[in-house]
Write a protein that holds these residues in place. Structure first.
Motif, short mmCIF file in Angstrom:
data_model
loop_
_atom_site.label_atom_id
_atom_site.label_comp_id
_atom_site.label_asym_id
_atom_site.label_seq_id
_atom_site.Cartn_x
_atom_site.Cartn_y
_atom_site.Cartn_z
N UNK A 11 0.85 -1.17 0.00
CA UNK A 11 0.00 0.00 0.00
C UNK A 11 0.89 1.24 0.00
N UNK A 12 0.50 2.20 -0.76
CA UNK A 12 1.25 3.45 -0.84
C UNK A 12 0.76 4.44 0.21
N UNK A 13 1.61 5.41 0.48
CA UNK A 13 1.26 6.44 1.46
C UNK A 13 0.02 7.22 1.04
N UNK A 14 -0.18 7.39 -0.26
CA UNK A 14 -1.36 8.14 -0.71
C UNK A 14 -2.65 7.41 -0.31
N UNK A 15 -2.59 6.09 -0.18
CA UNK A 15 -3.77 5.35 0.28
C UNK A 15 -4.07 5.67 1.75
N UNK A 16 -3.05 5.93 2.55
CA UNK A 16 -3.26 6.34 3.93
C UNK A 16 -4.04 7.65 3.93
N UNK A 17 -3.64 8.57 3.07
CA UNK A 17 -4.33 9.86 2.96
C UNK A 17 -5.78 9.66 2.54
N UNK A 18 -6.01 8.81 1.57
CA UNK A 18 -7.38 8.58 1.06
C UNK A 18 -8.27 7.95 2.13
N UNK A 19 -7.78 6.93 2.80
CA UNK A 19 -8.57 6.26 3.83
C UNK A 19 -8.85 7.22 4.97
N UNK A 20 -7.85 7.96 5.39
CA UNK A 20 -8.05 8.93 6.47
C UNK A 20 -9.09 9.97 6.08
N UNK A 21 -9.02 10.46 4.84
CA UNK A 21 -9.97 11.48 4.39
C UNK A 21 -11.40 10.93 4.37
N UNK A 22 -11.57 9.69 3.97
CA UNK A 22 -12.90 9.09 3.97
C UNK A 22 -13.49 9.02 5.37
N UNK A 23 -12.63 8.96 6.38
CA UNK A 23 -13.08 8.87 7.77
C UNK A 23 -13.07 10.22 8.49
N UNK A 24 -12.82 11.30 7.74
CA UNK A 24 -12.89 12.64 8.31
C UNK A 24 -11.59 13.20 8.86
N UNK A 25 -10.49 12.53 8.63
CA UNK A 25 -9.18 13.00 9.09
C UNK A 25 -8.47 13.71 7.94
N UNK A 26 -7.68 14.71 8.24
CA UNK A 26 -6.71 15.23 7.28
C UNK A 26 -5.34 14.77 7.78
N UNK A 27 -4.41 14.63 6.85
CA UNK A 27 -3.11 14.05 7.19
C UNK A 27 -2.00 14.89 6.59
N UNK A 28 -0.96 15.06 7.36
CA UNK A 28 0.28 15.61 6.83
C UNK A 28 1.38 14.63 7.24
N UNK A 29 2.46 14.66 6.49
CA UNK A 29 3.54 13.69 6.76
C UNK A 29 4.85 14.44 6.86
N UNK A 30 5.70 13.97 7.77
CA UNK A 30 7.04 14.53 7.95
C UNK A 30 8.05 13.39 7.87
N UNK A 32 -9.53 0.28 9.22
CA UNK A 32 -9.61 0.48 7.78
C UNK A 32 -8.24 0.34 7.12
N UNK A 33 -7.20 0.85 7.76
CA UNK A 33 -5.85 0.70 7.21
C UNK A 33 -5.44 -0.77 7.20
N UNK A 34 -5.78 -1.49 8.26
CA UNK A 34 -5.46 -2.92 8.32
C UNK A 34 -6.20 -3.67 7.21
N UNK A 35 -7.46 -3.34 7.01
CA UNK A 35 -8.27 -3.97 5.96
C UNK A 35 -7.65 -3.70 4.58
N UNK A 36 -7.25 -2.46 4.35
CA UNK A 36 -6.65 -2.09 3.06
C UNK A 36 -5.31 -2.78 2.84
N UNK A 37 -4.64 -3.12 3.93
CA UNK A 37 -3.36 -3.81 3.84
C UNK A 37 -3.55 -5.32 3.69
N UNK A 38 -4.82 -5.76 3.65
CA UNK A 38 -5.11 -7.17 3.46
C UNK A 38 -5.01 -7.99 4.74
N UNK A 39 -5.08 -7.32 5.88
CA UNK A 39 -4.94 -8.02 7.15
C UNK A 39 -6.13 -7.70 8.04
N UNK A 40 -7.28 -8.04 7.58
CA UNK A 40 -8.52 -7.77 8.30
C UNK A 40 -8.50 -8.36 9.70
N UNK A 41 -9.02 -7.63 10.65
CA UNK A 41 -9.14 -8.14 12.02
C UNK A 41 -10.04 -9.37 12.06
#
Length: 125
Positions: free
Chosen positions: A1-20, A106-115
């Motif tokens: 999974x790419x970092x941009x997917x983290x941004x997309x999943x977070x945005x769908x759940x109402x989070x904004x993300x910045x990375x350092x 959601x990140x775990x699910x997207x990584x193919x490791x569903x709880x």
């Protein structure tokens, strides 16, 4: 999974993300407003650029949140001491904890490791 997917999943759940990028590690800052409109953020490290490590950091954050303690600390720092503000702050932190947990799931699910994938089928109900 790419970092941009983290941004997309977070945005769908109402989070904004910045990375350092600091000393070879990626740090994701997750931001949103609480139910009462107070800005909230937390930072999670993605060690070794592995999504699993980012998820573990988010889960650790979720486990560490005690809504009552956080509300009390917020009230002391802000000077807002009304009992109704305390209960709202507890509700806000409880919701933030839930929202962060959903983000980790959601990140775990997207990584193919569903709880749910690791549970026996008869425990799903």
């Amino acid at each position: 999974m790419r970092n941009k997917n983290v941004f997309s999943i977070a945005a769908l759940l109402g989070w904004t993300v910045s990375v350092k990028y600091v000393d070879g590690s990626l740090f994701f800052d997750f931001h949103r407003k609480t139910l009462s409109g107070v800005p909230f953020s937390f930072t999670a490290e993605m060690k070794d650029r592995k999504l699993e490590n980012l998820i573990k950091e988010i889960e650790s954050f979720v486990d560490a949140i005690d809504p009552e303690t956080c509300a009390g600390e917020w009230m002391i720092q802000s000077g807002a001491m009304a009992p109704s503000r305390y209960q709202q702050a507890v509700n806000d932190m409880d919701t933030i904890r839930t929202d962060a947990w959903l983000l980790a799931c959601e990140l775990r699910e997207a990584d193919g490791k569903s709880l749910l994938a690791g549970l026996p089928w008869n425990q799903w109900n």
